[in-house]
Design an enzyme around this catalytic site. Sequence first.
Site, PDB file in Angstrom:
ATOM      1  N   HIS A   1     -10.204 -66.031 -13.460  1.00 13.25           N
ATOM      2  CA  HIS A   1     -11.104 -65.610 -14.540  1.00 13.25           C
ATOM      3  C   HIS A   1     -10.619 -66.193 -15.872  1.00 13.25           C
ATOM      4  CE1 HIS A   1     -11.146 -62.553 -11.279  1.00 13.25           C
ATOM      5  NE2 HIS A   1     -12.418 -62.916 -11.329  1.00 13.25           N
TER       6      HIS A   1
ATOM      7  N   HIS B   1      -7.298 -60.686 -20.478  1.00 12.95           N
ATOM      8  CA  HIS B   1      -8.628 -60.399 -21.054  1.00 12.95           C
ATOM      9  C   HIS B   1      -8.525 -59.545 -22.323  1.00 12.95           C
ATOM     10  CE1 HIS B   1     -10.562 -62.198 -17.661  1.00 12.95           C
ATOM     11  NE2 HIS B   1     -10.157 -61.293 -16.800  1.00 12.95           N
TER      12      HIS B   1
ATOM     13  N   ASP C   1      -6.124 -64.737  -7.971  1.00  6.61           N
ATOM     14  CA  ASP C   1      -7.454 -64.336  -7.499  1.00  6.61           C
ATOM     15  C   ASP C   1      -8.377 -65.536  -7.289  1.00  6.61           C
ATOM     16  OD1 ASP C   1      -7.474 -64.699 -10.226  1.00  6.61           O
ATOM     17  OD2 ASP C   1      -8.065 -62.654 -10.711  1.00  6.61           O
TER      18      ASP C   1
ATOM     19  N   ASP D   1      -5.256 -67.868 -13.399  1.00  6.12           N
ATOM     20  CA  ASP D   1      -6.079 -66.776 -12.883  1.00  6.12           C
ATOM     21  C   ASP D   1      -7.520 -67.292 -12.734  1.00  6.12           C
ATOM     22  OD1 ASP D   1      -5.909 -63.427 -12.973  1.00  6.12           O
ATOM     23  OD2 ASP D   1      -7.912 -64.266 -13.342  1.00  6.12           O
TER      24      ASP D   1
HETATM   25 ZN   LIG Z   1      -8.569 -62.552 -12.658  1.00  8.09          ZN
END
Ligand SMILES: [Zn+2]
Length: 370
Positions: A179, A141, A265, A177
Amino acid sequence: MTRTTLSWSERFGQHDMGDWAIYVPPTGLVEPDLHIDNPKRTARLRRLIARTGLEDHLDVVAPRAATVGELEAVHSAEHVERMAAVSEAGWGDAGGGFTPMNGDSYELALLSAGSVLTCVERVLSGEADRAYAIGRRSGHHASRETGYGFCIFNNVAAAAAAARAAGVERIAIVDVDAHHGNGTEAIFYEDPAVLTISLHEDRMFPLETGGAEARGGAGAEGANLNVPLAPGTGDAGYLYAFDRLVVPALDEFEPELLLVVAGVDASMYDPLSTLALTAGGFAEVAERLVAAAQRHCDGRVVFEQEGGYSHVYAPFCWLKLIEVLAAAPRSEDPFAPFLAGAGFTFLAPHQQELVDDLVVRAGLGAGVSS
Ligand SMILES: [Zn+2]
Protein backbone atom coordinates in the site's frame (compact mmCIF):
# COMPACT_ATOMS: atom_id res chain seq x y z
CA MET A 1 30.73 -11.23 10.49
CA THR A 2 27.69 -9.04 10.11
CA ARG A 3 26.21 -7.87 13.39
CA THR A 4 22.45 -7.70 12.97
CA THR A 5 20.06 -6.46 15.64
CA LEU A 6 16.49 -7.71 15.96
CA SER A 7 14.27 -5.51 18.10
CA TRP A 8 11.47 -7.55 19.62
CA SER A 9 8.98 -7.35 22.47
CA GLU A 10 6.59 -10.13 23.47
CA ARG A 11 3.90 -7.49 23.56
CA PHE A 12 3.99 -7.16 19.75
CA GLY A 13 2.86 -10.78 19.53
CA GLN A 14 0.03 -10.23 21.99
CA HIS A 15 -1.65 -6.91 21.04
CA ASP A 16 -5.14 -8.14 20.13
CA MET A 17 -7.79 -6.06 18.38
CA GLY A 18 -10.45 -8.71 18.93
CA ASP A 19 -13.07 -10.32 16.73
CA TRP A 20 -13.87 -8.43 13.55
CA ALA A 21 -14.24 -9.87 10.06
CA ILE A 22 -11.08 -8.72 8.33
CA TYR A 23 -11.74 -5.03 9.22
CA VAL A 24 -15.55 -5.05 9.45
CA PRO A 25 -16.83 -4.60 13.00
CA PRO A 26 -18.75 -7.53 14.47
CA THR A 27 -22.23 -6.34 13.52
CA GLY A 28 -24.83 -7.17 10.90
CA LEU A 29 -24.53 -10.15 8.59
CA VAL A 30 -20.77 -10.69 8.69
CA GLU A 31 -19.75 -13.38 11.12
CA PRO A 32 -16.96 -12.26 13.48
CA ASP A 33 -13.42 -13.46 12.82
CA LEU A 34 -9.93 -12.19 13.66
CA HIS A 35 -9.23 -8.54 12.93
CA ILE A 36 -6.79 -8.58 10.06
CA ASP A 37 -4.13 -6.75 12.09
CA ASN A 38 -3.99 -9.56 14.62
CA PRO A 39 -1.11 -10.80 16.79
CA LYS A 40 -0.87 -14.26 15.21
CA ARG A 41 1.33 -13.24 12.30
CA THR A 42 3.95 -11.57 14.46
CA ALA A 43 4.00 -14.33 17.07
CA ARG A 44 4.45 -16.93 14.31
CA LEU A 45 7.38 -14.97 12.85
CA ARG A 46 9.09 -14.91 16.23
CA ARG A 47 8.71 -18.66 16.62
CA LEU A 48 10.04 -19.23 13.08
CA ILE A 49 13.11 -17.14 13.90
CA ALA A 50 13.79 -19.45 16.82
CA ARG A 51 12.88 -22.69 15.07
CA THR A 52 15.03 -22.11 11.97
CA GLY A 53 18.09 -21.16 14.03
CA LEU A 54 18.12 -17.64 12.58
CA GLU A 55 18.15 -16.37 16.15
CA ASP A 56 21.78 -17.51 16.45
CA HIS A 57 22.71 -14.89 13.83
CA LEU A 58 20.94 -12.01 15.58
CA ASP A 59 21.37 -9.79 18.61
CA VAL A 60 17.84 -9.78 19.98
CA VAL A 61 17.21 -6.60 21.97
CA ALA A 62 14.21 -5.14 23.78
CA PRO A 63 13.00 -1.86 22.29
CA ARG A 64 12.62 1.33 24.26
CA ALA A 65 9.45 3.38 23.93
CA ALA A 66 9.51 6.52 21.81
CA THR A 67 9.16 9.77 23.73
CA VAL A 68 6.38 12.25 23.03
CA GLY A 69 9.05 14.70 21.87
CA GLU A 70 10.34 12.20 19.28
CA LEU A 71 6.81 11.75 17.93
CA GLU A 72 6.19 15.49 17.84
CA ALA A 73 9.10 15.84 15.42
CA VAL A 74 6.73 14.39 12.80
CA HIS A 75 3.25 14.72 14.34
CA SER A 76 1.28 17.60 15.82
CA ALA A 77 0.99 17.71 19.61
CA GLU A 78 -2.80 17.51 19.13
CA HIS A 79 -2.52 14.17 17.30
CA VAL A 80 -0.29 12.65 19.97
CA GLU A 81 -2.61 13.88 22.74
CA ARG A 82 -5.69 12.57 20.92
CA MET A 83 -4.15 9.11 20.49
CA ALA A 84 -3.34 8.98 24.21
CA ALA A 85 -6.91 10.05 25.04
CA VAL A 86 -8.54 7.47 22.71
CA SER A 87 -6.48 4.70 24.27
CA GLU A 88 -7.18 6.01 27.75
CA ALA A 89 -10.91 5.76 26.99
CA GLY A 90 -10.37 2.05 26.28
CA TRP A 91 -11.68 2.00 22.70
CA GLY A 92 -11.82 4.27 19.66
CA ASP A 93 -10.39 4.99 16.23
CA ALA A 94 -7.03 6.48 15.26
CA GLY A 95 -8.41 8.02 12.06
CA GLY A 96 -10.41 7.07 8.99
CA GLY A 97 -12.93 4.90 10.83
CA PHE A 98 -11.24 1.50 10.50
CA THR A 99 -8.13 1.89 12.63
CA PRO A 100 -9.29 0.58 15.98
CA MET A 101 -7.46 1.29 19.21
CA ASN A 102 -7.93 -0.33 22.59
CA GLY A 103 -6.53 0.50 25.99
CA ASP A 104 -3.08 -0.88 25.07
CA SER A 105 -2.75 0.68 21.63
CA TYR A 106 -1.14 4.00 22.57
CA GLU A 107 1.56 2.27 24.60
CA LEU A 108 2.12 -0.26 21.82
CA ALA A 109 2.36 2.56 19.27
CA LEU A 110 5.05 4.24 21.42
CA LEU A 111 6.89 0.92 21.62
CA SER A 112 6.61 0.33 17.86
CA ALA A 113 8.07 3.74 17.06
CA GLY A 114 10.66 3.10 19.77
CA SER A 115 11.56 -0.22 18.16
CA VAL A 116 12.67 1.58 14.98
CA LEU A 117 14.43 4.27 17.03
CA THR A 118 16.27 1.56 18.98
CA CYS A 119 17.45 -0.01 15.74
CA VAL A 120 18.55 3.29 14.19
CA GLU A 121 20.47 4.18 17.35
CA ARG A 122 22.31 0.85 17.33
CA VAL A 123 23.25 1.20 13.67
CA LEU A 124 24.39 4.82 14.04
CA SER A 125 26.43 4.02 17.16
CA GLY A 126 28.12 1.09 15.44
CA GLU A 127 26.70 -1.49 17.86
CA ALA A 128 25.05 -3.09 14.84
CA ASP A 129 25.78 -3.12 11.12
CA ARG A 130 22.13 -3.63 10.21
CA ALA A 131 18.90 -3.96 12.12
CA TYR A 132 15.32 -5.18 11.87
CA ALA A 133 12.58 -3.64 13.99
CA ILE A 134 9.49 -5.69 14.68
CA GLY A 135 6.59 -3.54 15.78
CA ARG A 136 2.82 -3.35 16.14
CA ARG A 137 1.22 -0.90 15.33
CA SER A 138 2.23 -0.08 11.81
CA GLY A 139 3.01 3.48 10.79
CA HIS A 140 3.33 4.43 7.13
CA HIS A 141 -0.27 5.64 6.62
CA ALA A 142 -0.07 7.97 9.65
CA SER A 143 0.44 11.62 8.69
CA ARG A 144 1.26 14.67 10.79
CA GLU A 145 -2.32 15.16 12.01
CA THR A 146 -3.93 11.72 12.03
CA GLY A 147 -3.66 7.96 12.15
CA TYR A 148 -5.03 5.93 9.24
CA GLY A 149 -5.08 2.41 7.79
CA PHE A 150 -4.22 0.53 11.04
CA CYS A 151 -1.44 3.09 11.72
CA ILE A 152 -1.23 5.37 14.77
CA PHE A 153 2.20 7.03 14.61
CA ASN A 154 4.56 7.09 11.64
CA ASN A 155 7.35 4.93 13.03
CA VAL A 156 9.79 5.24 10.15
CA ALA A 157 9.28 9.01 9.92
CA ALA A 158 10.03 9.45 13.63
CA ALA A 159 13.19 7.38 13.19
CA ALA A 160 14.26 9.39 10.14
CA ALA A 161 13.72 12.64 12.04
CA ALA A 162 15.80 11.33 14.95
CA ALA A 163 18.59 10.29 12.59
CA ARG A 164 18.55 13.74 10.97
CA ALA A 165 18.77 15.30 14.45
CA ALA A 166 21.74 13.02 15.17
CA GLY A 167 23.58 14.46 12.18
CA VAL A 168 22.71 12.14 9.29
CA GLU A 169 22.33 14.45 6.33
CA ARG A 170 20.69 12.29 3.67
CA ILE A 171 18.21 9.52 4.36
CA ALA A 172 16.34 7.30 1.93
CA ILE A 173 13.13 5.51 2.93
CA VAL A 174 12.10 2.65 0.64
CA ASP A 175 8.56 1.41 1.31
CA VAL A 176 7.90 -2.07 -0.11
CA ASP A 177 4.54 -2.47 1.62
CA ALA A 178 1.82 -3.19 -0.97
CA HIS A 179 0.00 0.00 0.00
CA HIS A 180 1.14 3.54 -0.67
CA GLY A 181 3.24 5.09 2.11
CA ASN A 182 1.07 8.20 2.00
CA GLY A 183 1.80 9.39 5.52
CA THR A 184 5.57 9.19 5.07
CA GLU A 185 5.32 10.92 1.69
CA ALA A 186 3.27 13.76 3.17
CA ILE A 187 5.55 14.27 6.17
CA PHE A 188 8.70 14.63 4.07
CA TYR A 189 7.19 16.00 0.85
CA GLU A 190 9.03 19.29 1.10
CA ASP A 191 12.20 17.93 2.67
CA PRO A 192 15.02 17.45 0.14
CA ALA A 193 17.13 15.60 2.74
CA VAL A 194 14.77 12.61 2.87
CA LEU A 195 14.15 10.62 -0.31
CA THR A 196 10.85 8.73 0.02
CA ILE A 197 10.18 5.85 -2.38
CA SER A 198 7.03 3.74 -2.31
CA LEU A 199 6.32 0.67 -4.45
CA HIS A 200 2.67 -0.28 -4.23
CA GLU A 201 -0.30 -1.65 -6.09
CA ASP A 202 -1.69 1.07 -8.36
CA ARG A 203 -4.78 2.85 -6.97
CA MET A 204 -5.48 0.42 -4.18
CA PHE A 205 -4.96 2.05 -0.78
CA PRO A 206 -5.28 4.91 -0.21
CA LEU A 207 -7.16 5.22 -3.47
CA GLU A 208 -6.38 8.87 -4.04
CA THR A 209 -2.60 8.89 -3.46
CA GLY A 210 0.48 7.12 -4.81
CA GLY A 211 0.54 8.45 -8.36
CA ALA A 212 3.78 8.82 -10.31
CA GLU A 213 3.23 12.57 -10.71
CA ALA A 214 4.01 13.18 -7.00
CA ARG A 215 7.76 13.85 -7.17
CA GLY A 216 8.24 16.14 -4.17
CA GLY A 217 7.17 19.61 -3.10
CA ALA A 218 8.74 23.01 -3.56
CA GLY A 219 12.48 22.80 -2.99
CA ALA A 220 12.37 19.01 -2.87
CA GLU A 221 11.59 18.13 -6.48
CA GLY A 222 12.66 14.55 -7.16
CA ALA A 223 12.80 13.60 -3.47
CA ASN A 224 9.62 11.51 -3.68
CA LEU A 225 9.21 8.58 -6.04
CA ASN A 226 6.04 6.54 -6.39
CA VAL A 227 6.11 3.22 -8.22
CA PRO A 228 2.47 2.19 -8.76
CA LEU A 229 2.46 -1.41 -9.99
CA ALA A 230 -0.12 -3.30 -12.02
CA PRO A 231 -2.35 -5.74 -10.12
CA GLY A 232 -0.98 -9.26 -10.47
CA THR A 233 2.66 -8.16 -10.49
CA GLY A 234 4.85 -10.97 -9.15
CA ASP A 235 8.56 -11.46 -8.51
CA ALA A 236 9.83 -10.70 -12.02
CA GLY A 237 7.65 -7.63 -12.51
CA TYR A 238 8.50 -6.28 -9.09
CA LEU A 239 12.24 -6.77 -9.53
CA TYR A 240 12.06 -5.18 -12.99
CA ALA A 241 10.55 -2.07 -11.40
CA PHE A 242 13.06 -2.21 -8.58
CA ASP A 243 16.05 -2.33 -10.93
CA ARG A 244 14.72 0.31 -13.33
CA LEU A 245 13.44 2.82 -10.78
CA VAL A 246 14.40 2.22 -7.18
CA VAL A 247 18.05 1.31 -7.57
CA PRO A 248 18.81 4.25 -9.94
CA ALA A 249 16.99 6.67 -7.62
CA LEU A 250 19.04 5.46 -4.65
CA ASP A 251 22.26 5.62 -6.64
CA GLU A 252 21.47 9.18 -7.70
CA PHE A 253 20.51 10.34 -4.20
CA GLU A 254 23.40 8.61 -2.38
CA PRO A 255 21.81 8.34 1.08
CA GLU A 256 23.89 8.04 4.24
CA LEU A 257 21.26 5.84 5.91
CA LEU A 258 18.70 3.53 4.35
CA LEU A 259 15.38 2.83 6.08
CA VAL A 260 13.04 0.19 4.68
CA VAL A 261 9.31 -0.06 5.38
CA ALA A 262 9.10 -3.84 5.35
CA GLY A 263 5.51 -4.71 4.62
CA VAL A 264 5.04 -8.10 2.99
CA ASP A 265 1.39 -7.65 2.02
CA ALA A 266 2.52 -7.74 -1.61
CA SER A 267 2.81 -11.51 -1.15
CA MET A 268 0.94 -14.04 -3.27
CA TYR A 269 -1.25 -15.16 -0.39
CA ASP A 270 -2.07 -11.78 1.11
CA PRO A 271 -5.76 -10.88 1.39
CA LEU A 272 -5.13 -7.11 1.20
CA SER A 273 -3.43 -6.79 -2.19
CA THR A 274 -3.43 -8.48 -5.58
CA LEU A 275 0.33 -8.28 -5.98
CA ALA A 276 1.92 -11.73 -6.04
CA LEU A 277 5.45 -11.87 -4.65
CA THR A 278 6.94 -15.04 -3.21
CA ALA A 279 9.22 -15.25 -0.17
CA GLY A 280 12.09 -15.78 -2.61
CA GLY A 281 11.14 -12.56 -4.39
CA PHE A 282 11.26 -10.68 -1.10
CA ALA A 283 14.75 -12.10 -0.51
CA GLU A 284 15.88 -10.66 -3.86
CA VAL A 285 14.39 -7.29 -2.95
CA ALA A 286 16.26 -7.35 0.37
CA GLU A 287 19.52 -8.25 -1.40
CA ARG A 288 19.20 -5.17 -3.62
CA LEU A 289 18.51 -2.95 -0.60
CA VAL A 290 21.45 -4.33 1.36
CA ALA A 291 23.69 -3.85 -1.70
CA ALA A 292 22.54 -0.23 -2.06
CA ALA A 293 23.30 0.35 1.62
CA GLN A 294 26.77 -1.09 1.06
CA ARG A 295 27.38 1.26 -1.88
CA HIS A 296 26.16 4.43 -0.20
CA CYS A 297 25.58 4.10 3.55
CA ASP A 298 28.60 2.16 4.86
CA GLY A 299 26.14 -0.72 5.01
CA ARG A 300 23.81 1.07 7.45
CA VAL A 301 20.29 -0.18 6.84
CA VAL A 302 17.28 -0.62 9.12
CA PHE A 303 14.18 -2.57 8.11
CA GLU A 304 11.00 -1.86 10.08
CA GLN A 305 8.11 -4.29 9.87
CA GLU A 306 4.70 -3.15 8.63
CA GLY A 307 1.80 -4.83 6.75
CA GLY A 308 1.49 -8.53 6.01
CA TYR A 309 -1.86 -10.18 6.58
CA SER A 310 -1.58 -13.81 5.52
CA HIS A 311 -1.33 -15.61 8.86
CA VAL A 312 0.47 -18.44 7.14
CA TYR A 313 2.70 -16.85 4.52
CA ALA A 314 3.63 -13.42 5.87
CA PRO A 315 5.92 -14.92 8.55
CA PHE A 316 7.92 -16.77 5.87
CA CYS A 317 8.29 -13.57 3.82
CA TRP A 318 9.49 -11.53 6.80
CA LEU A 319 11.82 -14.39 7.72
CA LYS A 320 13.50 -14.10 4.31
CA LEU A 321 14.11 -10.38 4.79
CA ILE A 322 15.78 -11.00 8.13
CA GLU A 323 17.87 -13.89 6.76
CA VAL A 324 19.24 -11.61 4.04
CA LEU A 325 19.94 -8.80 6.52
CA ALA A 326 21.77 -11.17 8.86
CA ALA A 327 23.64 -12.86 5.99
CA ALA A 328 22.36 -16.09 7.54
CA PRO A 329 21.70 -19.42 5.82
CA ARG A 330 18.42 -19.37 3.90
CA SER A 331 15.60 -21.56 5.13
CA GLU A 332 13.27 -23.39 2.84
CA ASP A 333 10.03 -21.72 1.72
CA PRO A 334 7.55 -24.59 2.13
CA PHE A 335 5.23 -22.91 -0.38
CA ALA A 336 7.84 -22.57 -3.15
CA PRO A 337 6.98 -25.88 -4.89
CA PHE A 338 3.35 -24.75 -5.24
CA LEU A 339 4.27 -21.36 -6.70
CA ALA A 340 7.25 -22.20 -8.97
CA GLY A 341 6.57 -21.59 -12.66
CA ALA A 342 3.13 -20.05 -12.11
CA GLY A 343 2.09 -17.34 -14.56
CA PHE A 344 2.31 -14.51 -12.07
CA THR A 345 6.01 -15.16 -11.45
CA PHE A 346 6.90 -13.88 -14.97
CA LEU A 347 7.17 -10.33 -16.29
CA ALA A 348 4.02 -9.67 -18.32
CA PRO A 349 4.25 -7.26 -21.29
CA HIS A 350 1.73 -4.82 -19.77
CA GLN A 351 3.71 -4.75 -16.51
CA GLN A 352 6.91 -4.03 -18.40
CA GLU A 353 5.25 -1.24 -20.41
CA LEU A 354 3.93 0.39 -17.26
CA VAL A 355 7.36 0.39 -15.62
CA ASP A 356 9.09 1.64 -18.80
CA ASP A 357 6.59 4.51 -18.85
CA LEU A 358 7.27 5.25 -15.18
CA VAL A 359 11.01 5.45 -15.89
CA VAL A 360 10.37 8.13 -18.52
CA ARG A 361 7.94 10.02 -16.29
CA ALA A 362 10.28 9.90 -13.29
CA GLY A 363 13.01 11.54 -15.35
CA LEU A 364 15.63 9.48 -13.60
CA GLY A 365 19.06 10.59 -14.65
CA ALA A 366 17.96 14.24 -14.65
CA GLY A 367 19.17 14.70 -11.07
CA VAL A 368 17.45 14.63 -7.71
CA SER A 369 17.54 18.05 -6.12
CA SER A 370 18.64 18.09 -2.54
ZN1 LIG B 1 0.06 -2.48 3.63
